[in-house]
Design a protein around this motif. Structure first.
Motif, PDB file in Angstrom:
ATOM      1  N   ALA A  13      60.030 -48.781   4.618  1.00  0.00           N
ATOM      2  CA  ALA A  13      60.408 -48.120   5.886  1.00  0.00           C
ATOM      3  C   ALA A  13      61.746 -47.004   5.761  1.00  0.00           C
ATOM      4  N   GLN A  14      62.249 -47.485   4.596  1.00  0.00           N
ATOM      5  CA  GLN A  14      63.444 -46.493   4.257  1.00  0.00           C
ATOM      6  C   GLN A  14      63.039 -45.402   3.216  1.00  0.00           C
ATOM      7  N   PHE A  15      61.727 -45.055   3.442  1.00  0.00           N
ATOM      8  CA  PHE A  15      61.372 -44.223   2.267  1.00  0.00           C
ATOM      9  C   PHE A  15      61.373 -44.447   0.675  1.00  0.00           C
ATOM     10  N   GLY A  16      61.749 -45.681   0.455  1.00  0.00           N
ATOM     11  CA  GLY A  16      61.783 -46.087  -1.111  1.00  0.00           C
ATOM     12  C   GLY A  16      60.435 -46.491  -1.296  1.00  0.00           C
ATOM     13  N   LEU A  17      60.411 -46.926  -2.810  1.00  0.00           N
ATOM     14  CA  LEU A  17      59.081 -47.436  -3.401  1.00  0.00           C
ATOM     15  C   LEU A  17      59.509 -48.961  -3.594  1.00  0.00           C
ATOM     16  N   ALA A  18      58.625 -49.878  -3.255  1.00  0.00           N
ATOM     17  CA  ALA A  18      58.663 -51.337  -3.548  1.00  0.00           C
ATOM     18  C   ALA A  18      57.758 -51.425  -4.640  1.00  0.00           C
ATOM     19  N   VAL A  19      58.354 -52.146  -5.705  1.00  0.00           N
ATOM     20  CA  VAL A  19      57.831 -52.184  -7.053  1.00  0.00           C
ATOM     21  C   VAL A  19      57.903 -53.721  -7.321  1.00  0.00           C
ATOM     22  N   ILE A  20      57.027 -54.516  -7.626  1.00  0.00           N
ATOM     23  CA  ILE A  20      57.150 -55.781  -8.348  1.00  0.00           C
ATOM     24  C   ILE A  20      57.732 -55.793  -9.693  1.00  0.00           C
ATOM     25  N   ALA A  21      58.966 -56.121  -9.979  1.00  0.00           N
ATOM     26  CA  ALA A  21      59.662 -55.899 -11.158  1.00  0.00           C
ATOM     27  C   ALA A  21      59.678 -57.470 -11.751  1.00  0.00           C
ATOM     28  N   HIS A  22      59.526 -57.311 -13.307  1.00  0.00           N
ATOM     29  CA  HIS A  22      59.337 -58.555 -14.002  1.00  0.00           C
ATOM     30  C   HIS A  22      58.232 -59.564 -13.444  1.00  0.00           C
ATOM     31  N   PRO A  23      57.121 -59.371 -13.434  1.00  0.00           N
ATOM     32  CA  PRO A  23      56.050 -60.260 -12.939  1.00  0.00           C
ATOM     33  C   PRO A  23      55.765 -61.509 -13.866  1.00  0.00           C
ATOM     34  N   LEU A  24      56.591 -61.454 -15.061  1.00  0.00           N
ATOM     35  CA  LEU A  24      56.545 -62.770 -15.905  1.00  0.00           C
ATOM     36  C   LEU A  24      57.383 -63.635 -15.134  1.00  0.00           C
ATOM     37  N   LEU A 106      61.454 -38.987  -5.965  1.00  0.00           N
ATOM     38  CA  LEU A 106      60.764 -39.892  -5.203  1.00  0.00           C
ATOM     39  C   LEU A 106      59.442 -39.497  -4.893  1.00  0.00           C
ATOM     40  N   GLU A 107      59.107 -38.258  -4.540  1.00  0.00           N
ATOM     41  CA  GLU A 107      57.690 -37.928  -4.023  1.00  0.00           C
ATOM     42  C   GLU A 107      56.829 -37.907  -5.460  1.00  0.00           C
ATOM     43  N   ALA A 108      57.472 -37.399  -6.550  1.00  0.00           N
ATOM     44  CA  ALA A 108      56.544 -37.600  -7.838  1.00  0.00           C
ATOM     45  C   ALA A 108      56.019 -39.019  -8.039  1.00  0.00           C
ATOM     46  N   LEU A 109      57.037 -40.056  -7.961  1.00  0.00           N
ATOM     47  CA  LEU A 109      56.635 -41.070  -7.878  1.00  0.00           C
ATOM     48  C   LEU A 109      55.760 -41.648  -7.104  1.00  0.00           C
ATOM     49  N   ARG A 110      55.776 -41.450  -5.829  1.00  0.00           N
ATOM     50  CA  ARG A 110      54.658 -41.776  -4.667  1.00  0.00           C
ATOM     51  C   ARG A 110      53.150 -41.318  -5.214  1.00  0.00           C
ATOM     52  N   ARG A 111      53.253 -40.093  -5.851  1.00  0.00           N
ATOM     53  CA  ARG A 111      52.070 -39.323  -6.049  1.00  0.00           C
ATOM     54  C   ARG A 111      51.405 -39.900  -7.499  1.00  0.00           C
ATOM     55  N   GLY A 112      52.296 -40.494  -8.171  1.00  0.00           N
ATOM     56  CA  GLY A 112      51.986 -40.991  -9.310  1.00  0.00           C
ATOM     57  C   GLY A 112      52.086 -39.871 -10.457  1.00  0.00           C
ATOM     58  N   ALA A 113      52.773 -39.064 -10.173  1.00  0.00           N
ATOM     59  CA  ALA A 113      52.946 -37.927 -11.484  1.00  0.00           C
ATOM     60  C   ALA A 113      54.109 -38.420 -12.341  1.00  0.00           C
TER      61      ALA A 113
END
Length: 159
Positions: A13-24, A106-113
């Motif tokens: 909602a804050q226009f950030g990216l939510a990533v699951i870190a350290h899934p181990l 951030l936009e490049a990260l969202r696009r997967g670039a």
């Protein structure tokens, strides 16, 4: 906040990216609803997985997340919280197209670039990782752990 779904929803909602870190750390299991609330999974972390190969179980988790959120990306990196003797271990997230400002990145990260790479092996952010690639990565990971045990039999291998 302790609820990871609420945290992910807030970050997005804050226009950030939510990533699951350290899934181990979580046994590669996600709480109900989290897969739908994230932008990606950290599949290769130099601090946890080592610099040579990504974690196959993390890639499998990403594929599971993609069944509910197809746009989820494969993230990775150095896990560099502080400088120490292993700071030369290189796993990088390499942007393939972005300006130098925060919004462009951030936009490049969202696009997967971007891709995650150690200079020899590269994983594209949005690429599918079929069974052949998983099999090869699993073999490389086992070979890497075996070599570490041979080189240092007294210290258990982490990655």
């Amino acid at each position: 906040e302790r609820d990871p779904v609420r945290v992910s929803t807030f970050v997005r909602a804050q226009f950030g990216l939510a990533v699951i870190a350290h899934p181990l750390r979580y046994g590669y299991r996600l709480p109900e609803g989290l897969a739908e609330a994230v932008d990606g999974v950290e599949v290769w972390n130099a601090g946890y997985d080592g610099r040579f190969v990504p974690n196959v179980r993390s890639i499998e988790l990403l594929e599971d997340v993609r069944t509910r959120r197809p746009a989820a990306k494969a993230f990775g990196g150095q896990d560099l919280h502080r400088l120490h003797r292993n700071h030369a271990v290189r796993v990088s997230l390499v942007l393939t197209s972005a300006g130098a400002d925060a919004a462009s990145i951030l936009e490049a990260l969202r696009r997967g670039a971007f891709r995650v790479s150690n200079g020899y092996l590269r994983l594209a952010a949005g690429a599918a990782n079929g069974w052949r690639r998983r099999t090869a990565l699993a073999f490389l990971a086992r070979a890497y752990r075996a070599a570490r045990r041979l080189l240092n039999p007294l210290r258990p291998a982490r990655g």
